[in-house]
Scaffold this motif. Sequence first.
Motif, PDB file in Angstrom:
ATOM      1  N   SER A  93       6.162 -22.677   9.059  1.00  0.00           N
ATOM      2  CA  SER A  93       7.227 -21.992   8.340  1.00  0.00           C
ATOM      3  C   SER A  93       6.961 -20.492   8.266  1.00  0.00           C
ATOM      4  CB  SER A  93       7.353 -22.553   6.912  1.00  0.00           C
ATOM      5  OG  SER A  93       7.543 -23.950   6.929  1.00  0.00           O
ATOM      6  N   PRO A  94       7.822 -19.654   8.860  1.00  0.00           N
ATOM      7  CA  PRO A  94       7.681 -18.201   8.694  1.00  0.00           C
ATOM      8  C   PRO A  94       7.986 -17.810   7.246  1.00  0.00           C
ATOM      9  CG  PRO A  94       9.146 -18.776  10.538  1.00  0.00           C
ATOM     10  CD  PRO A  94       8.950 -20.018   9.734  1.00  0.00           C
ATOM     11  N   VAL A  95       7.133 -16.953   6.680  1.00  0.00           N
ATOM     12  CA  VAL A  95       7.259 -16.566   5.277  1.00  0.00           C
ATOM     13  C   VAL A  95       7.056 -15.059   5.146  1.00  0.00           C
ATOM     14  CG1 VAL A  95       6.369 -16.903   2.933  1.00  0.00           C
ATOM     15  CG2 VAL A  95       6.336 -18.801   4.548  1.00  0.00           C
ATOM     16  N   THR A  96       7.906 -14.422   4.365  1.00  0.00           N
ATOM     17  CA  THR A  96       7.671 -13.047   3.949  1.00  0.00           C
ATOM     18  C   THR A  96       7.027 -13.092   2.566  1.00  0.00           C
ATOM     19  OG1 THR A  96       9.580 -12.226   5.177  1.00  0.00           O
ATOM     20  CG2 THR A  96       8.718 -10.809   3.437  1.00  0.00           C
ATOM     21  N   ILE A  97       5.966 -12.331   2.373  1.00  0.00           N
ATOM     22  CA  ILE A  97       5.201 -12.369   1.124  1.00  0.00           C
ATOM     23  C   ILE A  97       5.159 -10.971   0.530  1.00  0.00           C
ATOM     24  CG2 ILE A  97       2.970 -12.904   0.069  1.00  0.00           C
ATOM     25  CD1 ILE A  97       2.472 -14.703   2.593  1.00  0.00           C
TER      26      ILE A  97
ATOM     27  N   LEU B 231       1.866 -25.353  -0.860  1.00  0.00           N
ATOM     28  CA  LEU B 231       1.313 -24.607  -1.989  1.00  0.00           C
ATOM     29  C   LEU B 231       0.728 -25.540  -3.037  1.00  0.00           C
ATOM     30  CD1 LEU B 231       4.116 -21.922  -2.372  1.00  0.00           C
ATOM     31  CD2 LEU B 231       1.729 -21.462  -1.761  1.00  0.00           C
ATOM     32  N   MET B 232       1.436 -26.618  -3.346  1.00  0.00           N
ATOM     33  CA  MET B 232       0.947 -27.554  -4.358  1.00  0.00           C
ATOM     34  C   MET B 232      -0.322 -28.255  -3.891  1.00  0.00           C
ATOM     35  SD  MET B 232       2.790 -27.321  -7.086  1.00  0.00           S
ATOM     36  CE  MET B 232       2.451 -28.851  -7.975  1.00  0.00           C
TER      37      MET B 232
ATOM     38  N   THR C 265      18.909 -25.601  -6.008  1.00  0.00           N
ATOM     39  CA  THR C 265      18.209 -24.715  -5.087  1.00  0.00           C
ATOM     40  C   THR C 265      17.583 -25.559  -3.978  1.00  0.00           C
ATOM     41  OG1 THR C 265      15.985 -24.770  -6.017  1.00  0.00           O
ATOM     42  CG2 THR C 265      17.606 -23.328  -7.114  1.00  0.00           C
ATOM     43  N   PRO C 266      17.117 -24.939  -2.900  1.00  0.00           N
ATOM     44  CA  PRO C 266      16.451 -25.711  -1.833  1.00  0.00           C
ATOM     45  C   PRO C 266      15.186 -26.431  -2.296  1.00  0.00           C
ATOM     46  CG  PRO C 266      17.168 -23.588  -0.975  1.00  0.00           C
ATOM     47  CD  PRO C 266      17.389 -23.546  -2.467  1.00  0.00           C
TER      48      PRO C 266
ATOM     49  N   ARG D 145      13.236 -19.331   4.702  1.00  0.00           N
ATOM     50  CA  ARG D 145      14.524 -19.954   5.027  1.00  0.00           C
ATOM     51  C   ARG D 145      14.627 -21.297   4.299  1.00  0.00           C
ATOM     52  NH1 ARG D 145      18.740 -17.589   7.527  1.00  0.00           N
ATOM     53  NH2 ARG D 145      19.272 -19.669   8.291  1.00  0.00           N
ATOM     54  N   PRO D 146      15.836 -21.682   3.860  1.00  0.00           N
ATOM     55  CA  PRO D 146      15.992 -22.927   3.087  1.00  0.00           C
ATOM     56  C   PRO D 146      15.462 -24.165   3.793  1.00  0.00           C
ATOM     57  CG  PRO D 146      17.967 -21.587   2.911  1.00  0.00           C
ATOM     58  CD  PRO D 146      17.096 -20.912   3.933  1.00  0.00           C
ATOM     59  N   GLU D 147      15.576 -24.214   5.112  1.00  0.00           N
ATOM     60  CA  GLU D 147      15.121 -25.413   5.821  1.00  0.00           C
ATOM     61  C   GLU D 147      13.606 -25.578   5.773  1.00  0.00           C
ATOM     62  OE1 GLU D 147      16.165 -22.322   9.095  1.00  0.00           O
ATOM     63  OE2 GLU D 147      16.920 -22.940   7.122  1.00  0.00           O
ATOM     64  N   HIS D 148      12.884 -24.514   5.421  1.00  0.00           N
ATOM     65  CA  HIS D 148      11.428 -24.593   5.312  1.00  0.00           C
ATOM     66  C   HIS D 148      10.952 -24.685   3.858  1.00  0.00           C
ATOM     67  CE1 HIS D 148      11.153 -23.716   9.551  1.00  0.00           C
ATOM     68  NE2 HIS D 148      11.754 -22.551   9.413  1.00  0.00           N
ATOM     69  N   ALA D 149      11.886 -24.733   2.924  1.00  0.00           N
ATOM     70  CA  ALA D 149      11.530 -24.629   1.506  1.00  0.00           C
ATOM     71  C   ALA D 149      10.602 -25.753   1.054  1.00  0.00           C
ATOM     72  CB  ALA D 149      12.801 -24.599   0.655  1.00  0.00           C
ATOM     73  N   LEU D 150      10.946 -26.983   1.358  1.00  0.00           N
ATOM     74  CA  LEU D 150      10.154 -28.109   0.855  1.00  0.00           C
ATOM     75  C   LEU D 150       8.757 -28.132   1.470  1.00  0.00           C
ATOM     76  CD1 LEU D 150      12.815 -30.953   0.656  1.00  0.00           C
ATOM     77  CD2 LEU D 150      12.079 -29.344  -1.107  1.00  0.00           C
ATOM     78  N   ASP D 151       8.657 -27.780   2.754  1.00  0.00           N
ATOM     79  CA  ASP D 151       7.335 -27.713   3.382  1.00  0.00           C
ATOM     80  C   ASP D 151       6.471 -26.667   2.695  1.00  0.00           C
ATOM     81  OD1 ASP D 151       7.978 -29.695   5.176  1.00  0.00           O
ATOM     82  OD2 ASP D 151       8.534 -28.310   6.791  1.00  0.00           O
TER      83      ASP D 151
END
Length: 397
Positions: free
Chosen positions: A180-184, A211-212, A5-6, A200-206
């Motif tokens: 990073s645009p996010v739908t919640i 969050l952590m 996964t991303p 979007r996958p390109e924003h996944a790690l950010d």
Amino acid sequence: MLLETPFHPRTATLCHHRRWRNWSGYAIALSYEPSHEYEYYAVRSGAALFDISPLRKYEITGTDAAALVDRIVTRNVADCPEGRVLYSPWCDEAGKLIDDGTVQRLDADRFRITAADPCLRWFQDCGLGMDADVRDISLELAALALQGPTSGDILAGLVTGADIASVSYFGLTKGTVGSSPVTITRTGYTGDLGYELWVRPEHALDLWDALMEMGRGYGIAPAGLDALDMARIEAGLLLKEVDYVSAWTALIESRKSSPYEAGLGWAVQPRSGRDFVGGRALAREAAQPSKWAFAGLEVDWPRIERRFASVGLPPLVAGKASREPVPIFAAGAQVGFVTSSTFSPILKKYIALATLQRDFARPGGRVDFELTVEFVRHEVPATVVKTPFFDPARKRA
């Protein structure tokens, strides 16, 4: 070779003992710690972060988008305004369950449906002749579930452009985390306060890192499928191919279930002048109920302990959740079967999801749960109860 996964660059680093499960072809951690217990308690007392990217995701757009979704699912889509989410099963023409998931109404003519397994051709076939476009966007969105009593506090301190405190149960909003645009969505599979984040996958790690970092003071922990399995049983939530068998994969007719038989009768909503797939069959079943019904069980824990103690063992059913089917008896005759069971650490009870003959599925009824100890089968008393077993007020507050 399982797909990644991303979020895999982060989850792989944290999953030190390399316990993975194949979820729709992707490698997802069973647990990050040597035991899943810490992750389970993060769900119930802090915040747990789950990678749920393997979910199938479909976008339906067009002037007939609402009419198509209304035709596919058993819920009344006309009652779902923009910015809301519905949970719904969908069925074949015989009224038997195919799959279940969430329906997000992003705009008047734009919906997103999540599913456990591929449904693209089914959705497209249901829309034949309609002005609606169905796309598989599974690879275009990564997803995280942030679940637990402190999840709202974490998001409130992190998300801009959205008021997290105002997002109601099964509500939807859009914002940004950093850039990073996010739908919640205020949804989840744990029966607790929780949110699911779509990015979007390109924003996944950010998103994961943010969050952590924000969650450090709120008891956040990455969590795997072992903890999720325990939490969803406590919440009385079904798992496809465990608690019900899809009509598409059932080898024989008797393995199929209707929403009424699976405890989802509340999600069958007939609508005047509009038909939906399986609606006629379900109307007949509503008038003449099946002999099968869904129920929760609380199994007599002291009797379980005594059975194991008689051979010098601790109760070996504690720990991870079980997906093994177990027969249920009444007066010596089999009257149903358990599909999922677990010892609930927060309730201090052994609980189970079961399919029972309707006459034995009434809350307060007594049945016998089959327990195997050292290759010998025993029967242990159990009480029929309503689900969910665990239903904190914070989930909906």
